[in-house]
Write a protein that holds these residues in place. Structure first.
Motif, PDB file in Angstrom:
ATOM      1  N   ILE A   1       0.841  -1.200   0.000  1.00 48.48           N
ATOM      2  CA  ILE A   1       0.000   0.000   0.000  1.00 48.48           C
ATOM      3  C   ILE A   1       0.877   1.251   0.000  1.00 48.48           C
TER       4      ILE A   1
ATOM      5  N   LEU B   1       2.004   2.068  -3.500  1.00 42.51           N
ATOM      6  CA  LEU B   1       0.923   2.670  -4.297  1.00 42.51           C
ATOM      7  C   LEU B   1       0.778   4.152  -3.981  1.00 42.51           C
ATOM      8  N   PHE B   2       0.886   4.496  -2.700  1.00 44.93           N
ATOM      9  CA  PHE B   2       0.799   5.898  -2.313  1.00 44.93           C
ATOM     10  C   PHE B   2       2.009   6.689  -2.814  1.00 44.93           C
TER      11      PHE B   2
ATOM     12  N   ALA C   1       1.453   7.664  -6.324  1.00 45.43           N
ATOM     13  CA  ALA C   1       0.463   8.744  -6.409  1.00 45.43           C
ATOM     14  C   ALA C   1       1.065  10.088  -5.998  1.00 45.43           C
TER      15      ALA C   1
ATOM     16  N   LYS D   1       3.193  11.838  -8.575  1.00 48.77           N
ATOM     17  CA  LYS D   1       2.456  12.450  -9.688  1.00 48.77           C
ATOM     18  C   LYS D   1       1.851  13.808  -9.331  1.00 48.77           C
TER      19      LYS D   1
ATOM     20  N   VAL E   1      -4.247  12.554  -3.463  1.00 46.30           N
ATOM     21  CA  VAL E   1      -4.170  11.083  -3.557  1.00 46.30           C
ATOM     22  C   VAL E   1      -5.524  10.454  -3.229  1.00 46.30           C
TER      23      VAL E   1
ATOM     24  N   GLU F   1      -8.053   9.437  -5.070  1.00 48.21           N
ATOM     25  CA  GLU F   1      -8.423   8.260  -5.855  1.00 48.21           C
ATOM     26  C   GLU F   1      -7.631   7.032  -5.429  1.00 48.21           C
ATOM     27  N   THR F   2      -6.336   7.222  -5.176  1.00 42.44           N
ATOM     28  CA  THR F   2      -5.500   6.104  -4.730  1.00 42.44           C
ATOM     29  C   THR F   2      -5.928   5.629  -3.348  1.00 42.44           C
TER      30      THR F   2
ATOM     31  N   VAL G   1      -8.900   3.368  -3.761  1.00 48.65           N
ATOM     32  CA  VAL G   1      -8.496   2.040  -4.239  1.00 48.65           C
ATOM     33  C   VAL G   1      -7.898   1.227  -3.096  1.00 48.65           C
ATOM     34  N   ASN G   2      -7.033   1.866  -2.309  1.00 50.81           N
ATOM     35  CA  ASN G   2      -6.395   1.160  -1.198  1.00 50.81           C
ATOM     36  C   ASN G   2      -7.401   0.771  -0.123  1.00 50.81           C
TER      37      ASN G   2
ATOM     38  N   THR H   1     -15.933   8.666  -5.686  1.00 51.67           N
ATOM     39  CA  THR H   1     -14.827   8.606  -6.628  1.00 51.67           C
ATOM     40  C   THR H   1     -15.309   8.569  -8.069  1.00 51.67           C
TER      41      THR H   1
END
Length: 294
Positions: free
Chosen positions: A174, A177-178, A181, A184, A212, A214-215, A218-219, A290
């Motif tokens: 996780i 993934l962050f 994000a 970006k 972040v 959206e991420t 997802v998480n 989202t």
């Protein structure tokens, strides 16, 4: 103007994935619900139709209640550590102060993700060992020997010991993934915040967290649904024990189906797991909003 023939082309591209989902997901779901209406074993030549009896038994099964509570504990603790703490950890690793050490630290945090769950369970079995375990030895070393206990053999602590192992293994994934994000996020936002005199904490809550979103959704979805499906950790470490203190719905389903050979009831538990997972997923989608334009 698009001809009628060309209008069907997008659906043709979707057809392979729809067939895949239908064959391997939706048809088995329907078949599983159908099986829950019968009493049978793996080697049964015939099935006895019992209707919704298995679902009625679910509400009278104390093990199901205990397992559901344990799954909720898994979800709550996992959200705190695998999502919120992982976000803080990712923000720290992307800070200028840790820029040089960040690549090494990322590898360190991600290594547990790549280790087999069986190896990790064996490792934590040694850590939790009441006689030679590292955890109890450490507590005795710092003068907290009164807190030492058989972590996996105690009905109060067993589920938390299993959850702790899960956090250790999963938090690195996780976090990565962050990190992607955060990388970006436009640097101009942080530069503007610096000009305004914002500190690190203010930038974290005013820039990093919203960017972040959206991420994070997802998480959260991965973590909560995974908590409803968790099987490996409690099965390998405790097999749901002692008693049923660390039982989860997936472990209970396995034991009913493959240990007690009660496939109909196991199918009902599987249906319950699917319903709970779907409900939690829908709630998260509705609450997060989202994908909607702001």
């Amino acid at each position: 103007m698009v001809s009628r023939k060309n209008k069907w082309i997008p659906f043709l591209f979707l057809l392979p994935s729809l067939l895949f989902l239908g064959i391997f997901i939706y048809i088995p779901l329907i078949q599983n619900f159908y099986n829950s209406l019968f009493e049978f074993s793996v080697f049964s030549q015939t099935k006895e139709f019992v209707g919704l009896k298995a679902f009625k038994n679910l509400f009278q099964d104390q093990i199901v209640t205990t397992a559901f509570i344990n799954n909720i504990k898994y979800a709550v603790i996992s959200v705190l550590f695998q999502v919120f703490f992982a976000l803080v950890l990712a923000a720290i690793l992307e800070d200028k102060l840790f820029r040089r050490a960040a690549p090494v630290l990322r590898i360190i945090y991600f290594v547990p993700v790549m280790i087999s769950i069986s190896v990790i369970a064996l490792l934590f079995g040694f850590i939790y060992n009441p006689q030679i375990g590292i955890l109890n030895s450490f507590l005795e070393l710092i003068g907290l020997e009164n807190l030492a206990k058989p972590w996996l053999g105690n009905s109060t602590t067993s589920i938390y010991a299993v959850i702790a192992m899960s956090q250790w293994q999963s938090i690195g994934f996780i976090t990565m993934l962050f990190i992607v994000a955060i990388q970006k996020i436009p640097k101009e936002l942080y530069e503007a915040a610096n000009i305004d005199g914002a500190g690190k904490i203010r930038k974290f809550f005013s820039i990093t967290v919203p960017q972040v979103k959206e991420t994070m959704f997802v998480n959260l979805l991965i973590t909560v649904t995974g908590s409803m499906l968790v099987f490996n950790e409690p099965y390998i470490l405790t097999n749901g024990g002692p008693g049923f203190s660390s039982m989860t719905l997936a472990v209970h389903m396995y034991q009913e189906g493959f240990v007690k050979d009660n496939m109909g009831y196991a199918s009902a538990i599987a249906t319950l797991i699917f319903i709970l997972t779907a409900v939690f997923a829908v709630i998260q989608i509705k609450v997060s909003g989202t994908g909607k334009e702001e």
